[in-house]
Write a protein that holds these residues in place. Sequence first.
Motif, PDB file in Angstrom:
ATOM      1  N   ASP A 184     -38.376  21.663   1.127  1.00 20.03           N
ATOM      2  CA  ASP A 184     -37.018  21.805   1.668  1.00 20.03           C
ATOM      3  C   ASP A 184     -36.767  23.269   2.036  1.00 20.03           C
ATOM      4  O   ASP A 184     -36.946  24.163   1.208  1.00 20.03           O
ATOM      5  CB  ASP A 184     -35.978  21.357   0.626  1.00 20.03           C
ATOM      6  CG  ASP A 184     -35.917  19.842   0.473  1.00 20.03           C
ATOM      7  OD1 ASP A 184     -36.598  19.124   1.240  1.00 20.03           O
ATOM      8  OD2 ASP A 184     -35.164  19.380  -0.412  1.00 20.03           O
TER       9      ASP A 184
ATOM     10  N   GLY B  49     -38.555  18.998  -2.311  1.00 19.69           N
ATOM     11  CA  GLY B  49     -37.736  17.849  -1.943  1.00 19.69           C
ATOM     12  C   GLY B  49     -38.584  16.686  -1.481  1.00 19.69           C
ATOM     13  O   GLY B  49     -39.736  16.539  -1.872  1.00 19.69           O
ATOM     14  N   GLY B  50     -37.996  15.875  -0.622  1.00 21.68           N
ATOM     15  CA  GLY B  50     -38.617  14.606  -0.225  1.00 21.68           C
ATOM     16  C   GLY B  50     -38.030  13.537  -1.124  1.00 21.68           C
ATOM     17  O   GLY B  50     -37.993  13.697  -2.347  1.00 21.68           O
ATOM     18  N   LYS B  51     -37.547  12.455  -0.530  1.00 24.71           N
ATOM     19  CA  LYS B  51     -36.833  11.462  -1.318  1.00 24.71           C
ATOM     20  C   LYS B  51     -37.687  10.851  -2.431  1.00 24.71           C
ATOM     21  O   LYS B  51     -37.221  10.659  -3.549  1.00 24.71           O
ATOM     22  CB  LYS B  51     -36.285  10.367  -0.410  1.00 24.71           C
ATOM     23  CG  LYS B  51     -35.223  10.896   0.541  1.00 24.71           C
ATOM     24  CD  LYS B  51     -34.656   9.833   1.448  1.00 24.71           C
ATOM     25  CE  LYS B  51     -33.954  10.455   2.636  1.00 24.71           C
ATOM     26  NZ  LYS B  51     -32.845  11.334   2.260  1.00 24.71           N
TER      27      LYS B  51
ATOM     28  N   ASN C  80     -38.238  13.450  -5.198  1.00 16.51           N
ATOM     29  CA  ASN C  80     -36.960  13.715  -5.873  1.00 16.51           C
ATOM     30  C   ASN C  80     -36.654  12.611  -6.885  1.00 16.51           C
ATOM     31  O   ASN C  80     -36.261  12.869  -8.022  1.00 16.51           O
ATOM     32  CB  ASN C  80     -35.809  13.766  -4.857  1.00 16.51           C
ATOM     33  CG  ASN C  80     -35.863  14.982  -3.945  1.00 16.51           C
ATOM     34  OD1 ASN C  80     -36.583  15.938  -4.207  1.00 16.51           O
ATOM     35  ND2 ASN C  80     -35.099  14.929  -2.861  1.00 16.51           N
TER      36      ASN C  80
ATOM     37  N   ALA D 213     -38.610  19.640   5.332  1.00 17.24           N
ATOM     38  CA  ALA D 213     -37.235  19.238   5.643  1.00 17.24           C
ATOM     39  C   ALA D 213     -36.435  20.497   5.919  1.00 17.24           C
ATOM     40  O   ALA D 213     -36.350  21.377   5.065  1.00 17.24           O
ATOM     41  CB  ALA D 213     -36.638  18.463   4.474  1.00 17.24           C
TER      42      ALA D 213
ATOM     43  N   GLU E 192     -39.783   7.426   3.974  1.00 16.77           N
ATOM     44  CA  GLU E 192     -40.268   8.691   4.535  1.00 16.77           C
ATOM     45  C   GLU E 192     -41.794   8.714   4.647  1.00 16.77           C
ATOM     46  O   GLU E 192     -42.377   9.744   4.926  1.00 16.77           O
ATOM     47  CB  GLU E 192     -39.764   9.887   3.715  1.00 16.77           C
ATOM     48  CG  GLU E 192     -38.270  10.116   3.903  1.00 16.77           C
ATOM     49  CD  GLU E 192     -37.725  11.315   3.151  1.00 16.77           C
ATOM     50  OE1 GLU E 192     -36.689  11.822   3.571  1.00 16.77           O
ATOM     51  OE2 GLU E 192     -38.332  11.738   2.152  1.00 16.77           O
TER      52      GLU E 192
ATOM     53  N   ASP F 112     -30.928  10.486  -4.411  1.00 15.54           N
ATOM     54  CA  ASP F 112     -32.241  10.445  -5.075  1.00 15.54           C
ATOM     55  C   ASP F 112     -32.094  10.567  -6.589  1.00 15.54           C
ATOM     56  O   ASP F 112     -32.811   9.910  -7.351  1.00 15.54           O
ATOM     57  CB  ASP F 112     -33.138  11.569  -4.555  1.00 15.54           C
ATOM     58  CG  ASP F 112     -33.377  11.444  -3.062  1.00 15.54           C
ATOM     59  OD1 ASP F 112     -33.334  10.308  -2.543  1.00 15.54           O
ATOM     60  OD2 ASP F 112     -33.606  12.484  -2.415  1.00 15.54           O
TER      61      ASP F 112
HETATM   62  O1  RIB Z   1     -32.605  12.970   0.001  1.00 13.83           O
HETATM   63  C1  RIB Z   1     -32.734  14.355   0.103  1.00 13.83           C
HETATM   64  C2  RIB Z   1     -34.060  14.713   0.664  1.00 13.83           C
HETATM   65  O2  RIB Z   1     -34.136  14.225   1.982  1.00 13.83           O
HETATM   66  C3  RIB Z   1     -34.344  16.183   0.763  1.00 13.83           C
HETATM   67  O3  RIB Z   1     -34.963  16.696  -0.374  1.00 13.83           O
HETATM   68  C4  RIB Z   1     -35.203  16.287   1.996  1.00 13.83           C
HETATM   69  O4  RIB Z   1     -36.521  16.616   1.686  1.00 13.83           O
HETATM   70  C5  RIB Z   1     -35.100  14.935   2.681  1.00 13.83           C
HETATM   71  O5  RIB Z   1     -36.251  14.234   2.574  1.00 13.83           O
END
Ligand code: RIB
Length: 309
Positions: free
Chosen positions: A14, A39-41, A44, A96, A141, A256
């Motif tokens: 992120d 990050g990344g859903k 997370n 992101a 994702e 998340d």
């Molecule tokens: O849901 C939030 C996440 O969405 C962030 O951390 C970002 O990486 C996106 O994937």
Amino acid sequence: KAFDVMVVGSCMTDMVSQTPRLPKAGETIHGFKFFIGFGGKGANQCIQAARLGARTTMVCKVGKDVFGDNYIQNFKDNGVHTDFVGQTPDAATGTASIIVNNAGENAIVIVAGANMLLDSVDLQEALPAITRSKVLVCQLEINPQISLQALRMAQKNKVKTIFNPAPASPDLDPEFYTASDVFCCNESEAEMLTGSVVTNVEEARGAAQELLKRGCKSVIITLGPQGCVVVQAQESTSKHVPTTAVKAIDTTGAGDSFIGALAFYMAHYPTMALEEMTYRANQVAGVSVQAVGTQTSFPIRAGLPADLF
Ligand code: RIB
Ligand code: NA
């Protein structure tokens, strides 16, 4: 090795800019702070479950680059099992680009990169661990067909599934509904999937019933400060689960935090009512919106009221 929660999903680096407001098309504005975070859903959700005490494992792909190396270390630092975290030389670790305004709202562009290279071979390698997990969680994702395959593999092995159709896509494969024990989305995702406006509890009840009809065992629609609407196939009437008001500093990743917490509760308290788990998961997510960042704002078990456990 047995696991409470397995997440098959994304990792993103992120890159966050804090600004007074979101820029318009063609506009340049001054932000006042920049930081890089994990990050990344998928990741997370996994990290939130781990911070509450779940034994977690992540099935994902990062690049053979410094962001990927750092991400693997981040999983280790949070006690997440990393045997199924692959590194590929063929694409960069997902990123992101995030803008957060003074109201705590955000706009995000993701470039999934290595996430899209997670494939069926990777899932097959994780299969023994899938069968030894209590709950499997997927989002959108990574390649959607890989998410669907993972959910199906879990179902076949009587592993509970949570599916979070985020980021929302209007052409979701209808098989996702039947592959979901819990289908959990926010108001805008519910809108996109049903084609009807979802801004309040009543509209969310209608959307939840519509999604339930498509074949999931239960549906949760999160409504931020308005709480959640929960509906289950065996009960037919939807329930509104209210939440306590908090001052939002940064809502990025709140969904998340909610799903990671829900996965923890499903694994640890399998007989607890879904509304109660939803209420508690909302309390956890409420803590996360009161601090800046995504994973940096996710609470650990020791920092939460004892009655959530
Ligand atoms: O849901 C939030 C996440 O969405 C962030 O951390 C970002 O990486 C996106 O994937
Ligand atoms: Na936050």
